[in-house]
Structure formats: structure tokens, C-alpha cells
Design a protein around this motif. Structure first.
Motif, short mmCIF file in Angstrom:
data_model
loop_
_atom_site.label_atom_id
_atom_site.label_comp_id
_atom_site.label_asym_id
_atom_site.label_seq_id
_atom_site.Cartn_x
_atom_site.Cartn_y
_atom_site.Cartn_z
N ASP A 132 -1.31 11.74 14.37
CA ASP A 132 -1.98 10.53 14.86
C ASP A 132 -2.20 10.71 16.35
OD1 ASP A 132 -2.67 7.93 15.81
OD2 ASP A 132 -1.77 7.05 14.01
N ASP B 226 -7.35 5.17 -4.43
CA ASP B 226 -7.31 3.74 -4.74
C ASP B 226 -8.69 3.13 -4.54
OD1 ASP B 226 -6.18 1.28 -5.40
OD2 ASP B 226 -5.82 0.76 -3.31
N VAL C 260 0.84 -1.20 0.00
CA VAL C 260 0.00 0.00 0.00
C VAL C 260 0.88 1.26 0.00
CG1 VAL C 260 -1.87 1.24 1.16
CG2 VAL C 260 -1.78 -1.26 1.27
N GLY D 1 0.03 4.65 11.36
CA GLY D 1 -0.01 3.21 11.67
C GLY D 1 0.97 2.46 10.78
N ASN D 2 0.64 1.21 10.51
CA ASN D 2 1.55 0.36 9.73
C ASN D 2 1.84 0.93 8.34
OD1 ASN D 2 2.18 -2.10 11.35
ND2 ASN D 2 -0.04 -2.19 11.47
N VAL D 3 0.80 1.37 7.63
CA VAL D 3 1.02 1.91 6.28
C VAL D 3 1.64 3.31 6.38
CG1 VAL D 3 -0.02 2.53 4.08
CG2 VAL D 3 -0.93 0.58 5.35
N PHE E 128 -3.51 8.99 18.50
CA PHE E 128 -3.45 7.79 19.35
C PHE E 128 -2.03 7.33 19.62
CE2 PHE E 128 -7.57 7.95 17.29
CZ PHE E 128 -8.39 7.92 18.41
N THR F 191 -5.41 6.05 0.00
CA THR F 191 -5.33 4.59 -0.10
C THR F 191 -6.03 3.96 1.11
OG1 THR F 191 -3.18 4.56 1.00
CG2 THR F 191 -3.15 4.50 -1.43
P1 NAD Z 1 -3.20 0.51 11.30
O1 NAD Z 1 -4.27 -0.03 12.16
O2 NAD Z 1 -1.83 -0.06 11.40
O3 NAD Z 1 -3.07 2.08 11.54
C1 NAD Z 1 -4.18 2.92 11.65
C2 NAD Z 1 -3.73 4.17 12.41
O4 NAD Z 1 -4.81 5.07 12.39
C3 NAD Z 1 -3.35 3.93 13.87
O5 NAD Z 1 -2.03 4.39 14.13
C4 NAD Z 1 -4.37 4.75 14.64
O6 NAD Z 1 -3.82 5.35 15.80
C5 NAD Z 1 -4.75 5.80 13.62
N1 NAD Z 1 -6.05 6.42 13.80
C6 NAD Z 1 -7.21 5.83 14.15
N2 NAD Z 1 -8.19 6.76 14.19
C7 NAD Z 1 -7.62 7.95 13.87
C8 NAD Z 1 -8.12 9.28 13.77
N3 NAD Z 1 -9.40 9.57 14.01
N4 NAD Z 1 -7.25 10.26 13.41
C9 NAD Z 1 -5.95 9.98 13.16
N5 NAD Z 1 -5.42 8.76 13.28
C10 NAD Z 1 -6.25 7.75 13.62
O7 NAD Z 1 -3.77 0.40 9.81
P2 NAD Z 1 -2.91 0.37 8.46
O8 NAD Z 1 -2.45 -1.01 8.18
O9 NAD Z 1 -1.92 1.46 8.49
O10 NAD Z 1 -4.05 0.69 7.40
C11 NAD Z 1 -4.69 1.95 7.41
C12 NAD Z 1 -5.94 1.88 6.57
O11 NAD Z 1 -5.58 1.66 5.21
C13 NAD Z 1 -6.85 0.67 6.92
O12 NAD Z 1 -7.78 0.96 7.92
C14 NAD Z 1 -7.52 0.38 5.61
O13 NAD Z 1 -8.73 1.10 5.57
C15 NAD Z 1 -6.59 0.95 4.55
N6 NAD Z 1 -5.97 -0.10 3.70
C16 NAD Z 1 -6.17 -0.03 2.38
C17 NAD Z 1 -5.60 -0.95 1.54
C18 NAD Z 1 -5.76 -0.87 0.07
O14 NAD Z 1 -5.73 -1.89 -0.60
N7 NAD Z 1 -5.90 0.33 -0.48
C19 NAD Z 1 -4.84 -2.00 2.08
C20 NAD Z 1 -4.60 -2.00 3.46
C21 NAD Z 1 -5.18 -1.04 4.27
#
Ligand code: NAD
Length: 333
Positions: free
Chosen positions: A188, A275, A132, A167-169, A190, A249
């Protein structure tokens, strides 16, 4: 198959233990994927499941919900991708103990229905993040270079990249942005440990308004929750610097689509790339031409590597849960 002799008819404790072990060992794990995993991923999942002494069942490319309802009837565990696990599916799965969504978002699973039955729901965080993140960076370059059509473009080096949710992405986008010479800022609420940002050379900002105001490119990584749905719209876009691009994304639900139309209408310098096609994508394409772009189908996690990583992680998490009770990645606690 469950043995027909009931446990109390076994004479010794040892016989009872063997009986219970045989019950555990007959557990059935279903991979239900409308859009199948790569063969290499399925082979790896099978190896993990069978080495644990369990049975693997496959339901791929199903075209009707009734096929899923039938397939889940006798399974103990379920691995899915973007497949919908509704209350109806959960009700049909009488033995179900765990559902693992091979991927990050889990808004395709009815968490309340699962929790009501004591079913554990997990995702496989981090397994597709790199895929991603690479796409997010590619999208920035694509828009900066006139969507690869003739004309003078611009570079992303030296520009400010804002990361909405670290977060992770988000973290990977931040690190890759730094490697490409961008100034990276992130928001972020959190993550309270400053060291997380400092370790990547990323500046943490205190408010969402501050983030958008600073960002030539804003990369969205918030999950779709009650709090975030429809939260990105007119005001935030209008506060962005001249020539800014919003890169999505995450999920289309987090966007206030009418607000985006309004902002792009009033500011001819703004761009939007996603995306996840907007509900009003046809309107966006017609009104804003090259300033907007949506991938033909969500493709952020569509790499061979992500596919395999997420599938194998899902299988390992199920085995670890069934054998050891590990609920580390549970999302419906
Ligand atoms: P993750 O859970 O690792 O990270 C999410 C982050 O969002 C966390 O650090 C959390 O603290 C933060 N967060 C939550 N609510 C928030 C808010 N109101 N304001 C600011 N920050 C906030 O998730 P990830 O793996 O990084 O993925 C993020 C998003 O990407 C997923 O939820 C999913 O919707 C999307 N995603 C899309 C694809 C794709 O194919 N396009 C693939 C994977 C994930």
C-alpha cells in the motif's frame, strides 16, 4: 415546513435565534434504498434522526428513477446504499446539503456534481469491513477445497497471503490470515508508517510486482480510481506462484478482464474468485470451469451486522454534520 415569517421581522435577537433553531429542527433526512436496510437498522436510524429533532423519510424498493427524483425534492440530507446519485438526482434535490453512502465505495455518487453545489458527500468507512474480510477468507478456503466438491484439496495454513491495499478491509484480512497461520505480505504505497504493518506482524513489500510474485493468495482491496482501473491483469497474474488464487472483493473495474482470460488460458494452475461478477463472467465460467467463481450478487457487505453498523453510522454522521459541522468522513473535499 418552513415558517413563513422572515427572520428580520422578529423583534429580538432571542426570537431570531428561536426562529433559526426551528428552521434547523425541521430538517428532513431521506433514506433512499433500492435494496432496503434491515428493519433493525431503519429503527436505529429513525431513533438517531428523531432524537436530533429531525424528520425521517423512507423510500425503499423503488423501481424507477422518477420516484427517487420526486423523493429528494425537499430533503436536506440523503442516506443511500448502492443507489445511484447522479447529476440529475442532485439537481432535483434543491435543499440537499449532505449525502452519505452507507458503505465504503462511493463510486455511485457523482462527486463533481455534488461539489459544484457545495454538497458534502461522505462514506462510512470501516463499518462493513469485517463482513468483507470474512468473505475474502471464506473464498480462499472455498477455492482451496475444490469449491466443496469431492477431491483432494489443500490448506491455507502456511501459504503466503498478499494484501493489495492495506485499508480497513485489507488490515482485517491480514490479521485473520495471520490467525489462520498464513504468512502475510502487503502493498500500500499510501501508508508510509511501517508500524501499521509491524503491529499486525505483516511484511510490507515495496512494489506491486513483488507482492504478486510472493502470493499464493492475492486479496484485492484497492478502490476503483482512474489509476487502478484495469490495472490487474496478465503480467501480474502470470508472475504469481504455481497454484495461486486471485481473490477480488474490491471492484470489477480494477480488473483487466481480457488479461485474466489470457493468463488463465496459459496457466492451468491459476484460479480466480470474485464477489463482483466480471463483464465476461459467462466466458470465464465456460472456459475455466471450477477454476473460477463469482458470487451470484455482490455480497461482501451483506451481513446483518454490517447493514446495521453502516446505517447507524450514516445517520450519526449526518446529525453530527448538521449540528456541529463535522466533515471528518467527507470524500469530496
Ligand atoms: P479503505 O479506503 O479503508 O482502504 C483503501 C486502501 O487502498 C487505502 O489504504 C489506500 O491507501 C489504498 N490504495 C488506494 N489506491 C491504491 C493503489 N493504487 N495501490 C495500492 N493501494 C491503494 O477501503 P476499504 O474499506 O478497505 O475497501 C476497499 C475496497 O473494497 C473499496 O474501495 C470497495 O471498492 C471494496 N468494497 C467491497 C465490498 C463488497 O461488498 N464486496 C464492500 C466494501 C468495500
Amino acid at each position: 415546513m418552513c415558517p413563513t415569517i422572515v427572520p428580520f421581522m422578529r423583534e429580538t435577537k432571542k426570537e431570531q435565534d428561536i426562529y433559526f433553531t426551528s428552521l434547523i429542527d425541521t430538517m428532513k433526512i431521506l433514506v433512499a434504498t433500492e435494496k432496503p436496510f434491515a428493519k433493525k437498522a431503519v429503527d436505529g436510524i429513525r431513533e438517531i434522526v428523531e432524537n436530533a429533532g429531525y424528520e425521517l423519510a423512507l423510500l425503499e424498493k423503488y423501481t424507477d428513477k422518477s420516484q427517487l427524483l420526486e423523493a429528494v425534492a425537499d430533503v436536506d440530507a440523503l442516506i443511500i446504499r448502492s443507489d445511484k446519485v447522479t447529476a440529475e438526482v442532485i439537481a432535483a434535490a434543491k435543499n440537499l446539503k449532505i449525502v452519505v453512502r452507507a458503505g465504503a465505495g462511493y463510486d455511485n455518487v457523482d462527486l463533481a456534481a455534488a461539489s459544484a453545489r457545495g454538497i458534502v458527500v461522505m462514506n462510512t468507512p470501516g463499518q462493513n469491513s469485517n463482513a468483507v474480510a470474512e468473505l475474502a477468507l471464506a473464498m480462499m478456503i472455498y477455492m482451496s477445497r475444490n469449491r466443496f466438491t469431492p477431491g483432494t484439496g489443500s490448506e491455507i495454513q502456511g501459504k503466503t497471503l498478499g494484501i493489495h491495499a492495506y485499508g480497513n478491509v485489507g488490515k482485517l484480512v491480514g490479521r485473520k490470515g495471520k490467525a489462520l497461520g498464513m504468512n502475510v505480505v502487503a502493498y500500500d504505497p499510501f501508508i508510509t508508517d511501517e508500524a501499521v504493518f509491524e503491529a499486525d506482524g505483516v511484511k510490507k513489500v515495496a512494489t506491486v510486482e513483488e507482492l504478486y510474485k510472493a502470493s499464493d493468495f492475492l486479496s484485492l482491496h484497492i478502490p476503483a480510481t482512474e489509476q487502478t482501473k484495469g490495472s490487474i491483469g496478465y503480467d501480474l497474474l502470470m508472475s504469481m506462484p504455481k497454484g495461486a488464487t486471485l481473490v477480488n472483493t474490491a471492484r470489477k473495474e480494477v480488473i483487466d478482464e481480457a488479461g485474466v482470460v489470457r493468463a488463465l488460458t496459459e496457466r492451468e494452475d491459476l484460479k480466480y474468485i470474485t464477489d463482483i461478477a466480471a463483464g465476461n463472467q459467462a466466458e470465464l465460467d465456460e472456459k475455466f470451469g471450477k477454476r473460477v467463481f463469482a458470487t451470484a450478487k455482490k455480497m461482501g457487505a451483506e451481513t446483518a451486522e454490517a447493514n446495521i453498523n453502516a446505517g447507524l453510522a450514516a445517520a450519526s454522521q449526518i446529525v453530527d454534520f448538521l449540528k456541529n459541522g463535522n466533515t471528518k468522513f467527507q470524500v469530496n473535499k
